[in-house]
Design a protein around this motif. Structure first.
Motif, PDB file in Angstrom:
ATOM      1  N   LEU A 168      52.266  63.537  41.828  1.00  0.00           N
ATOM      2  CA  LEU A 168      52.636  62.430  42.698  1.00  0.00           C
ATOM      3  C   LEU A 168      52.470  61.086  42.016  1.00  0.00           C
ATOM      4  O   LEU A 168      53.174  60.143  42.341  1.00  0.00           O
ATOM      5  N   GLY A 169      51.554  60.971  41.073  1.00  0.00           N
ATOM      6  CA  GLY A 169      51.475  59.696  40.376  1.00  0.00           C
ATOM      7  C   GLY A 169      50.116  59.389  39.781  1.00  0.00           C
ATOM      8  O   GLY A 169      49.098  60.009  40.096  1.00  0.00           O
ATOM      9  N   PHE A 170      50.140  58.417  38.903  1.00  0.00           N
ATOM     10  CA  PHE A 170      48.948  57.907  38.248  1.00  0.00           C
ATOM     11  C   PHE A 170      49.051  56.389  38.254  1.00  0.00           C
ATOM     12  O   PHE A 170      50.132  55.827  38.047  1.00  0.00           O
ATOM     13  N   ARG A 171      47.943  55.713  38.500  1.00  0.00           N
ATOM     14  CA  ARG A 171      47.983  54.254  38.604  1.00  0.00           C
ATOM     15  C   ARG A 171      46.780  53.643  37.882  1.00  0.00           C
ATOM     16  O   ARG A 171      45.657  54.130  37.997  1.00  0.00           O
ATOM     17  N   LEU A 172      47.057  52.553  37.160  1.00  0.00           N
ATOM     18  CA  LEU A 172      46.020  51.769  36.488  1.00  0.00           C
ATOM     19  C   LEU A 172      46.181  50.322  36.929  1.00  0.00           C
ATOM     20  O   LEU A 172      47.274  49.754  36.854  1.00  0.00           O
TER      21      LEU A 172
ATOM     22  N   MET B  55      46.768  61.227  41.438  1.00  0.00           N
ATOM     23  CA  MET B  55      47.008  62.124  42.567  1.00  0.00           C
ATOM     24  C   MET B  55      48.002  63.181  42.114  1.00  0.00           C
ATOM     25  O   MET B  55      49.155  62.869  41.774  1.00  0.00           O
ATOM     26  N   GLY B  56      47.560  64.417  42.069  1.00  0.00           N
ATOM     27  CA  GLY B  56      48.428  65.494  41.609  1.00  0.00           C
ATOM     28  C   GLY B  56      47.736  66.839  41.755  1.00  0.00           C
ATOM     29  O   GLY B  56      46.689  66.956  42.401  1.00  0.00           O
ATOM     30  N   LYS B  57      48.286  67.832  41.097  1.00  0.00           N
ATOM     31  CA  LYS B  57      47.778  69.192  41.249  1.00  0.00           C
ATOM     32  C   LYS B  57      47.006  69.670  40.025  1.00  0.00           C
ATOM     33  O   LYS B  57      46.665  70.858  39.936  1.00  0.00           O
ATOM     34  N   MET B  58      46.718  68.762  39.110  1.00  0.00           N
ATOM     35  CA  MET B  58      45.910  69.132  37.950  1.00  0.00           C
ATOM     36  C   MET B  58      44.510  69.525  38.404  1.00  0.00           C
ATOM     37  O   MET B  58      43.990  69.003  39.391  1.00  0.00           O
TER      38      MET B  58
END
Length: 326
Positions: free
Chosen positions: A210-214, A289-292
């Motif tokens: 769904l994404g990664f944010r910094l 936010m993801g499935k890792m």
């Protein structure tokens, strides 16, 4: 009418229509009295009203104080010239003062007043120093003074922020697995975040994740609070929204750093892994936010948070001269 310099060399009263002194002010002399010019007005002080003339010493130099009789007892007038001070020495100052005193003695019938007492001189000294002392106190000691500003040379605060998308491009390949080779989107960069804040942010999306944010948020002095105080208050306010058991500290990172405990998430669901770092007047937030697998994602998030924190480098050279990018 003659000037101070001319009066110093004569006892008479020639009709010389010139004067001297600082820009916008000066004194001329005649048998009738002293013609005192200032920026706002010109006035004549008759010799019959002059009860005394003396040199007044101040922290920056010396000037001439005239004791003038009035209908209400008397008043003291400081002449705009002659003067001598740190930035404009007048070697003839004492000669000019003596000349004015001779004019007074020759033409004034007013009883001579006693020289200014030590107590009054101390009062004059305090009056001279009052305003600069208050300004210095406000600027150096009180909350909201110059020392509270981000640009103050000895404050360890950042004056600018790095580009969030460029920071991520520099992280090791082992940490880039969060979003693969997706390009970052400078989402929300430059948007104000309240409390005098500057914000730069970048987010990525890749595949099923769904994404990664910094994001970086920098706080300036506002509302009678320093940038560091604003950042600290915001950090703990946001930290308070989370359950204490969900967060765990990150050692050796910024002033304070926490991360969501990966053990509190379910590996078979979409997981949120987030780290937040407080460093001086900057808050750094790294979220995924993801499935890792949660623990793997947490390790990558922490590594990126540590690298992002090193990009905040307030330095004396940057704050004073703006030579280095922060």
């Amino acid at each position: 009418m003659m000037t101070v310099s001319e009066a110093a060399g004569t006892e008479g009263g020639d009709d010389i229509e010139r004067d001297e002194g600082a820009a916008g002010g000066g004194v001329c002399f005649s048998d009738q009295g002293m013609l005192v010019r200032s920026v706002l007005r010109t006035r004549l002080i008759p010799w019959r009203d002059v009860a005394g003339v003396e040199a007044l010493r101040s922290p920056l130099g010396r000037s001439v104080l005239v004791h003038r009789l009035t209908g209400f007892g008397g008043r003291r007038v400081i002449l705009p010239s002659p003067r001598t001070h740190l930035f404009a020495r007048d070697p003839d100052f004492d000669t000019k003062v003596a000349s004015i005193q001779r004019w007074r003695d020759r033409l004034s019938s007013a009883p001579r007043t006693a020289p200014t007492s030590a107590v009054r001189r101390l009062w004059y000294l305090c009056a001279y120093l009052a305003i600069p002392t208050l300004m210095l106190t406000q600027s150096l000691l009180l909350e909201g003074g110059y020392w509270s500003q981000t640009w103050w040379p000895w404050r360890h605060e950042a004056t600018s922020l790095p580009n969030a998308c460029q920071v991520f491009d520099r992280v090791p390949a082992r940490a880039r697995g969060l979003v693969g080779e997706a390009e970052g989107d400078p989402y929300g960069s430059g948007a104000p975040g309240g409390r005098g804040a500057q914000k730069t942010e970048c987010q990525w999306e890749s595949g099923s994740d769904l994404g990664f944010r910094l994001s970086f948020r920098r706080y300036d002095y506002a509302w009678l609070k320093t940038g560091s105080r604003h950042a600290r208050e915001t950090f703990y306010e946001e930290k308070g929204w989370e359950q204490p058991a969900v967060l765990q500290p990150l050692e050796g990172l910024g002033d304070v750093a926490v991360i969501r405990d990966p053990g509190q998430t379910q590996p078979d669901r979409t997981n949120l892994v987030e780290a937040k770092v407080l460093k001086s007047n900057v808050i750094i937030q790294v979220s995924y936010m993801g499935k890792m697998e949660p623990h793997t994602a947490a390790d990558k998030v922490e590594e990126i948070a540590r690298i992002a924190t090193t990009r905040i480098k307030p330095s004396f050279q940057h704050r004073l001269l703006g030579l280095f990018e922060v």
